[in-house]
Design a protein around this motif. Structure first.
Motif, PDB file in Angstrom:
ATOM      1  N   SER A  38       0.819  -1.220   0.000  1.00 51.81           N
ATOM      2  CA  SER A  38       0.000   0.000   0.000  1.00 51.81           C
ATOM      3  C   SER A  38       0.848   1.264   0.000  1.00 51.81           C
ATOM      4  CB  SER A  38      -0.935   0.010   1.218  1.00 51.81           C
ATOM      5  OG  SER A  38      -0.184  -0.021   2.424  1.00 51.81           O
ATOM      6  N   ASP A  39       2.154   1.134   0.309  1.00 55.18           N
ATOM      7  CA  ASP A  39       3.035   2.303   0.337  1.00 55.18           C
ATOM      8  C   ASP A  39       3.572   2.660  -1.042  1.00 55.18           C
ATOM      9  OD1 ASP A  39       2.755   2.459   3.108  1.00 55.18           O
ATOM     10  OD2 ASP A  39       4.481   1.147   3.458  1.00 55.18           O
ATOM     11  N   CYS A  40       3.371   1.792  -2.025  1.00 53.27           N
ATOM     12  CA  CYS A  40       3.919   2.022  -3.356  1.00 53.27           C
ATOM     13  C   CYS A  40       2.921   2.842  -4.181  1.00 53.27           C
ATOM     14  CB  CYS A  40       4.183   0.690  -4.040  1.00 53.27           C
ATOM     15  SG  CYS A  40       5.272   0.820  -5.469  1.00 53.27           S
ATOM     16  N   PRO A  41       3.386   3.814  -4.969  1.00 57.90           N
ATOM     17  CA  PRO A  41       2.484   4.596  -5.821  1.00 57.90           C
ATOM     18  C   PRO A  41       1.646   3.685  -6.706  1.00 57.90           C
ATOM     19  CG  PRO A  41       4.673   5.580  -5.803  1.00 57.90           C
ATOM     20  CD  PRO A  41       4.790   4.265  -5.080  1.00 57.90           C
ATOM     21  N   PRO A  42       0.357   4.008  -6.899  1.00 62.22           N
ATOM     22  CA  PRO A  42      -0.553   3.096  -7.606  1.00 62.22           C
ATOM     23  C   PRO A  42      -0.203   2.852  -9.067  1.00 62.22           C
ATOM     24  CG  PRO A  42      -1.599   5.225  -7.172  1.00 62.22           C
ATOM     25  CD  PRO A  42      -0.329   5.202  -6.385  1.00 62.22           C
ATOM     26  N   HIS A  43       0.536   3.783  -9.695  1.00 62.48           N
ATOM     27  CA  HIS A  43       0.839   3.622 -11.116  1.00 62.48           C
ATOM     28  C   HIS A  43       2.046   2.721 -11.372  1.00 62.48           C
ATOM     29  CE1 HIS A  43       3.498   6.878  -9.742  1.00 62.48           C
ATOM     30  NE2 HIS A  43       4.320   6.491 -10.700  1.00 62.48           N
ATOM     31  N   VAL A  44       2.714   2.253 -10.309  1.00 65.54           N
ATOM     32  CA  VAL A  44       3.944   1.480 -10.459  1.00 65.54           C
ATOM     33  C   VAL A  44       3.629  -0.016 -10.501  1.00 65.54           C
ATOM     34  CG1 VAL A  44       6.142   0.893  -9.369  1.00 65.54           C
ATOM     35  CG2 VAL A  44       5.318   3.249  -9.313  1.00 65.54           C
ATOM     36  N   SER A  45       4.238  -0.718 -11.448  1.00 66.70           N
ATOM     37  CA  SER A  45       4.106  -2.169 -11.491  1.00 66.70           C
ATOM     38  C   SER A  45       4.850  -2.769 -10.301  1.00 66.70           C
ATOM     39  CB  SER A  45       4.706  -2.721 -12.790  1.00 66.70           C
ATOM     40  OG  SER A  45       4.004  -2.245 -13.917  1.00 66.70           O
ATOM     41  N   THR A  46       4.218  -3.707  -9.621  1.00 62.71           N
ATOM     42  CA  THR A  46       4.824  -4.300  -8.428  1.00 62.71           C
ATOM     43  C   THR A  46       4.836  -5.817  -8.534  1.00 62.71           C
ATOM     44  OG1 THR A  46       2.703  -4.382  -7.253  1.00 62.71           O
ATOM     45  CG2 THR A  46       4.065  -2.404  -6.959  1.00 62.71           C
ATOM     46  N   VAL A  47       5.756  -6.422  -7.788  1.00 63.86           N
ATOM     47  CA  VAL A  47       5.777  -7.865  -7.619  1.00 63.86           C
ATOM     48  C   VAL A  47       6.057  -8.122  -6.143  1.00 63.86           C
ATOM     49  CG1 VAL A  47       8.231  -7.995  -8.247  1.00 63.86           C
ATOM     50  CG2 VAL A  47       6.778 -10.037  -8.375  1.00 63.86           C
ATOM     51  N   GLN A  48       5.289  -8.999  -5.544  1.00 57.19           N
ATOM     52  CA  GLN A  48       5.397  -9.236  -4.110  1.00 57.19           C
ATOM     53  C   GLN A  48       6.525 -10.224  -3.827  1.00 57.19           C
ATOM     54  OE1 GLN A  48       1.653  -9.964  -2.204  1.00 57.19           O
ATOM     55  NE2 GLN A  48       2.586 -10.829  -0.356  1.00 57.19           N
ATOM     56  N   VAL A  49       7.339  -9.891  -2.811  1.00 55.41           N
ATOM     57  CA  VAL A  49       8.423 -10.782  -2.386  1.00 55.41           C
ATOM     58  C   VAL A  49       8.328 -10.980  -0.879  1.00 55.41           C
ATOM     59  CG1 VAL A  49       9.980 -10.134  -4.265  1.00 55.41           C
ATOM     60  CG2 VAL A  49      10.034  -8.843  -2.124  1.00 55.41           C
ATOM     61  N   ALA A  50       8.960 -12.045  -0.397  1.00 55.64           N
ATOM     62  CA  ALA A  50       8.870 -12.379   1.023  1.00 55.64           C
ATOM     63  C   ALA A  50       9.683 -11.434   1.891  1.00 55.64           C
ATOM     64  CB  ALA A  50       9.331 -13.818   1.232  1.00 55.64           C
ATOM     65  N   GLY A  51      10.770 -10.917   1.365  1.00 52.38           N
ATOM     66  CA  GLY A  51      11.647 -10.053   2.145  1.00 52.38           C
ATOM     67  C   GLY A  51      13.085 -10.265   1.726  1.00 52.38           C
ATOM     68  N   LEU A  52      13.966  -9.453   2.257  1.00 49.56           N
ATOM     69  CA  LEU A  52      15.383  -9.539   1.880  1.00 49.56           C
ATOM     70  C   LEU A  52      16.069 -10.552   2.792  1.00 49.56           C
ATOM     71  CD1 LEU A  52      17.509  -8.487  -0.049  1.00 49.56           C
ATOM     72  CD2 LEU A  52      18.007  -6.664   1.573  1.00 49.56           C
ATOM     73  N   GLU A  53      15.862 -11.820   2.486  1.00 53.29           N
ATOM     74  CA  GLU A  53      16.425 -12.902   3.275  1.00 53.29           C
ATOM     75  C   GLU A  53      17.124 -13.891   2.359  1.00 53.29           C
ATOM     76  OE1 GLU A  53      13.045 -14.472   5.236  1.00 53.29           O
ATOM     77  OE2 GLU A  53      12.697 -12.687   6.456  1.00 53.29           O
ATOM     78  N   ASP A  54      17.975 -14.699   2.951  1.00 51.20           N
ATOM     79  CA  ASP A  54      18.764 -15.641   2.162  1.00 51.20           C
ATOM     80  C   ASP A  54      17.879 -16.635   1.399  1.00 51.20           C
ATOM     81  OD1 ASP A  54      20.889 -17.014   1.121  1.00 51.20           O
ATOM     82  OD2 ASP A  54      21.336 -18.115   2.942  1.00 51.20           O
ATOM     83  N   GLY A  55      16.745 -17.026   1.974  1.00 49.86           N
ATOM     84  CA  GLY A  55      15.907 -18.032   1.359  1.00 49.86           C
ATOM     85  C   GLY A  55      14.822 -17.508   0.436  1.00 49.86           C
ATOM     86  N   THR A  56      14.780 -16.213   0.198  1.00 48.13           N
ATOM     87  CA  THR A  56      13.732 -15.640  -0.648  1.00 48.13           C
ATOM     88  C   THR A  56      13.889 -16.073  -2.095  1.00 48.13           C
ATOM     89  OG1 THR A  56      13.450 -13.692   0.775  1.00 48.13           O
ATOM     90  CG2 THR A  56      12.741 -13.473  -1.515  1.00 48.13           C
ATOM     91  N   ASP A  57      12.773 -16.463  -2.713  1.00 47.52           N
ATOM     92  CA  ASP A  57      12.751 -16.804  -4.128  1.00 47.52           C
ATOM     93  C   ASP A  57      12.437 -15.542  -4.925  1.00 47.52           C
ATOM     94  OD1 ASP A  57      12.373 -17.747  -6.674  1.00 47.52           O
ATOM     95  OD2 ASP A  57      10.798 -19.185  -6.169  1.00 47.52           O
ATOM     96  N   TRP A  58      13.418 -15.087  -5.705  1.00 49.38           N
ATOM     97  CA  TRP A  58      13.277 -13.847  -6.469  1.00 49.38           C
ATOM     98  C   TRP A  58      12.909 -14.096  -7.931  1.00 49.38           C
ATOM     99  CZ3 TRP A  58      13.604  -8.955  -4.426  1.00 49.38           C
ATOM    100  CH2 TRP A  58      14.124  -8.864  -3.129  1.00 49.38           C
ATOM    101  N   SER A  59      12.641 -15.333  -8.296  1.00 47.42           N
ATOM    102  CA  SER A  59      12.500 -15.647  -9.721  1.00 47.42           C
ATOM    103  C   SER A  59      11.359 -14.886 -10.384  1.00 47.42           C
ATOM    104  CB  SER A  59      12.321 -17.152  -9.921  1.00 47.42           C
ATOM    105  OG  SER A  59      11.194 -17.634  -9.212  1.00 47.42           O
ATOM    106  N   GLN A  60      10.214 -14.768  -9.710  1.00 43.00           N
ATOM    107  CA  GLN A  60       9.086 -14.059 -10.325  1.00 43.00           C
ATOM    108  C   GLN A  60       9.446 -12.612 -10.610  1.00 43.00           C
ATOM    109  OE1 GLN A  60       5.495 -14.013  -7.988  1.00 43.00           O
ATOM    110  NE2 GLN A  60       4.318 -12.883  -9.524  1.00 43.00           N
TER     111      GLN A  60
END
Length: 320
Positions: A38-60
Motif C-alpha cells: 500500500s506504500d507504493c504509488p498506484p501507477h507502479v508495477s509491483t511484484v510481491q516478495v517475502a523479504g530480503l532474506e537468504d531463502g527468498t525466491d526472487w524468480s518471479q
C-alpha cells in the motif's frame, strides 16, 4: 528496458521510481513485501516478495527485469538493541543481497546496481583529504562492515558469472522527506532556537536526493559504469555552520548561530557520551567525485541551494 527496484518505498527508492517513470524507455518494477504494497504509488508495477532474506525466491521478480537496482537494506540504526548488531546487519545486507545477486546472475540479469554507503570508506576524513572510490575500505561500525562484505561478495559473483556490478556509495542524502538529524536541524532553525554551531570550520560532502537518483539512473545503461565503484556528492562541501546558514535561508528564517569554538562542543559531547554526534557536527567527511565525473561524464544536475529549498518547502508544507 525493464528495471527491478528493491527498496522502492524508501526515501531514495521513491525518488528513483520518479526518475524511471519520467523515462521513455525504462519500465520500473518494484519488488515489495506484502505488508508494504500500500506504500507504493498506484501507477507502479509491483511484484510481491517475502523479504530480503537468504531463502527468498526472487524468480518471479527477476523474470520481469533486465537490470536490478538494489536499494533495500537494514539501515544504520541508532541505539541498536540487537544482541549482535553485526550478525543482524549481515543477515540482511550480506546474505540477503548475495542471494538476490546469485539468482539474478543465474537468470541472465545484465547489470546489478548496488546502493552501498560511504561508511564502507570510513567515518571521517582529515580536512581537505577526501575519500576516493578505490581507496582501501575502513568501515568502523557493523552497518559499514556489512556493506563492505556485500560489495566483496558482489564482485566475486560478477567475476564468476559475467553479470556487471555497479556499486554506488552515497554520503548523507537530503531532500524532500528527509528525516533524522537533518530534519531536526530544520526544526531547530524554523523555531528560531539559538544553536552553538556558528564557528565550525569542518567540511562535509552531502548529496541531494535528486542528484543521487540521477546518478543511479545514469548507471543503468552507461557502458563505463560496468564493474565500477562510484562515490557521489553535490560537488560542493560545506561546513556545519555554512549548511545551517543556507538551510535557514531556504526556510526564510534567520540563523541564530552562536560562535562556540568547536573544541568546546567536542569536549562537551564526549562528556555526555555523544562522540558520534560530535563527529557528525564538528568532524569532516569529504569525498572526491572526480572518477564519477570523468568515467560517466556526470555532473550533479541540482545545486545545493536549490536542493535545500526543495527540502525546506516539503518540510513547511507537511512536517510542521
Amino acid at each position: 528496458m525493464r528495471v527491478l527496484l528493491t527498496g522502492a518505498t524508501g526515501f531514495v527508492g521513491r525518488a528513483v521510481l520518479g526518475r524511471l517513470a519520467a523515462s521513455d524507455d525504462l519500465q520500473a518494477v518494484a519488488a515489495i513485501r506484502g505488508d508494504a504494497l500500500s506504500d507504493c504509488p498506484p501507477h507502479v508495477s509491483t511484484v510481491q516478495v517475502a523479504g530480503l532474506e537468504d531463502g527468498t525466491d526472487w524468480s518471479q521478480a527477476l523474470n520481469q527485469a533486465d537490470v536490478v537496482i538494489h536499494g533495500a537494506a537494514r539501515v544504520h540504526v541508532m541505539n541498536d538493541t540487537e544482541a549482535d548488531p553485526l550478525e543482524a546487519f549481515r543477515k540482511v545486507n550480506v546474505e540477503g543481497t548475495l542471494s538476490l545477486a546469485r539468482q539474478a546472475a543465474g537468470l541472465g540479469i545484465r547489470r546489478f546496481i548496488f546502493i552501498s554507503s560511504i561508511k564502507v570508506n570510513g567515518e571521517g576524513t582529515p580536512l581537505n583529504e577526501p575519500y576516493v572510490a578505490d581507496a582501501t575500505p575502513a568501515p568502523a561500525d557493523p552497518y559499514g562492515i556489512s556493506k563492505m562484505e556485500a560489495e566483496q561478495g558482489l564482485r566475486e559473483i560478477a567475476g564468476e558469472s559475467g553479470m556487471e556490478v555497479v556499486i554506488i556509495r552515497p554520503v548523507l542524502v537530503y531532500g524532500p522527506g528527509v528525516r533524522a538529524n537533518f530534519l531536526n536541524m530544520m526544526r531547530w532553525l524554523d523555531k528560531g532556537i539559538p544553536l552553538p554551531f556558528g564557528a565550525i570550520h569542518n567540511r562535509r560532502s552531502l548529496v541531494a536526493l535528486d542528484n543521487l537518483a540521477d546518478l543511479i539512473v545514469t548507471c543503468i545503461r552507461h557502458p563505463a559504469a560496468a564493474n565500477q565503484t562510484f562515490l557521489v556528492s553535490d560537488g560542493e562541501d560545506l561546513s556545519t555552520t555554512q549548511l545551517l546558514t543556507r538551510m535557514a535561508q531556504a526556510l526564510g528564517k534567520p540563523a541564530r548561530l552562536l560562535p562556540v569554538p568547536s573544541v568546546l562542543l567536542e569536549r562537551g559531547a564526549q562528556l555526555l557520551g555523544k562522540r558520534a554526534l560530535s563527529q557528525r557536527l564538528c568532524g569532516s567527511l569529504q569525498v572526491d567525485i572526480a572518477k564519477t565525473r570523468e568515467l560517466l561524464g556526470w555532473t550533479p544536475p541540482v545545486g545545493v541551494d536549490e536542493a535545500l529549498v526543495s527540502a525546506a518547502n516539503y518540510y513547511k508544507d507537511r512536517q510542521r
